[in-house]
Design an enzyme around this catalytic site. Sequence first.
Site, mmCIF file in Angstrom:
data_model
loop_
_atom_site.group_PDB
_atom_site.id
_atom_site.type_symbol
_atom_site.label_atom_id
_atom_site.label_comp_id
_atom_site.label_asym_id
_atom_site.label_seq_id
_atom_site.Cartn_x
_atom_site.Cartn_y
_atom_site.Cartn_z
ATOM 1 N N ARG A 1 0.861 -1.196 0.000
ATOM 2 C CA ARG A 1 0.000 0.000 0.000
ATOM 3 C C ARG A 1 0.890 1.236 0.000
ATOM 4 N NH1 ARG A 1 -2.680 4.262 0.335
ATOM 5 N NH2 ARG A 1 -4.828 4.399 1.074
ATOM 6 N N GLU B 1 -11.586 4.854 -4.790
ATOM 7 C CA GLU B 1 -11.770 3.418 -4.630
ATOM 8 C C GLU B 1 -12.329 2.744 -5.885
ATOM 9 O OE1 GLU B 1 -11.018 1.415 -2.071
ATOM 10 O OE2 GLU B 1 -10.129 3.099 -0.959
ATOM 11 N N ARG C 1 -1.131 -5.026 5.124
ATOM 12 C CA ARG C 1 -0.418 -4.623 3.922
ATOM 13 C C ARG C 1 0.876 -3.901 4.286
ATOM 14 N NH1 ARG C 1 -5.296 -1.291 1.275
ATOM 15 N NH2 ARG C 1 -5.050 -0.336 3.328
#
Length: 212
Positions: free
Chosen positions: A52, A60, A102
């Site tokens: 990320r 999104e 992440r």
Amino acid sequence: MNVTRTYRKLAMQILLAVLAAIFFSSTASANHKVVRVYDGDTVLLENGTRMRYLGIDTPEVDHEGGRSDVMAEEARDVNRKLVEGKRVTLEYDQEKVDSHGRRLAYLFLPNGEMVNAILVRRGLAQVMSIRPNLKYRDMLVGRQREAMTEGVGIWRSLSKAGGVRIGNSNSYRFHRTDCPFGRRTSKKNRVHFRSRFDAFWEGYSPCRRCMP
């Protein structure tokens, strides 16, 4: 006496070397190949690591067939052109993993350009600062201001019209005046903005609950 001084000097050198190693390990760069791009700010590396991007947030993409955010697919496509199938250099900040497991990093292309900053400059991402990962906050805010001034990408329709927003200088989030999270912001951390434009200009990102 000279022996004692020599030992002290050697001990100090060892200590400095250990501290340097600890520091380097927390911010060290690593080179990896990107094999898949999920969206504008998340990719998969060849070693199976989901990465990320730090310091930014892109619109999104709905991966279940629903409606994606405005400019989400454009951000994903540009990110794909920049990094998919290519080797990138990762640079970490204070935290290496987020709450979703992440890895967190700033990604750099072989020419030295930071992918995070490119996306912000093109108006395909907004600054999203999360303490303590603030290494490049000032630079990213500067790129965002350039994009806002030119009205590119997600900033094309952003109005400078009024509408007071409450900002939290600790979280770098801004809220509607009636938002419960905004109301709980301490006086010490409370900042008032005349508009959404002003909040974004200062590098604050919107609360996900009240969507100011």
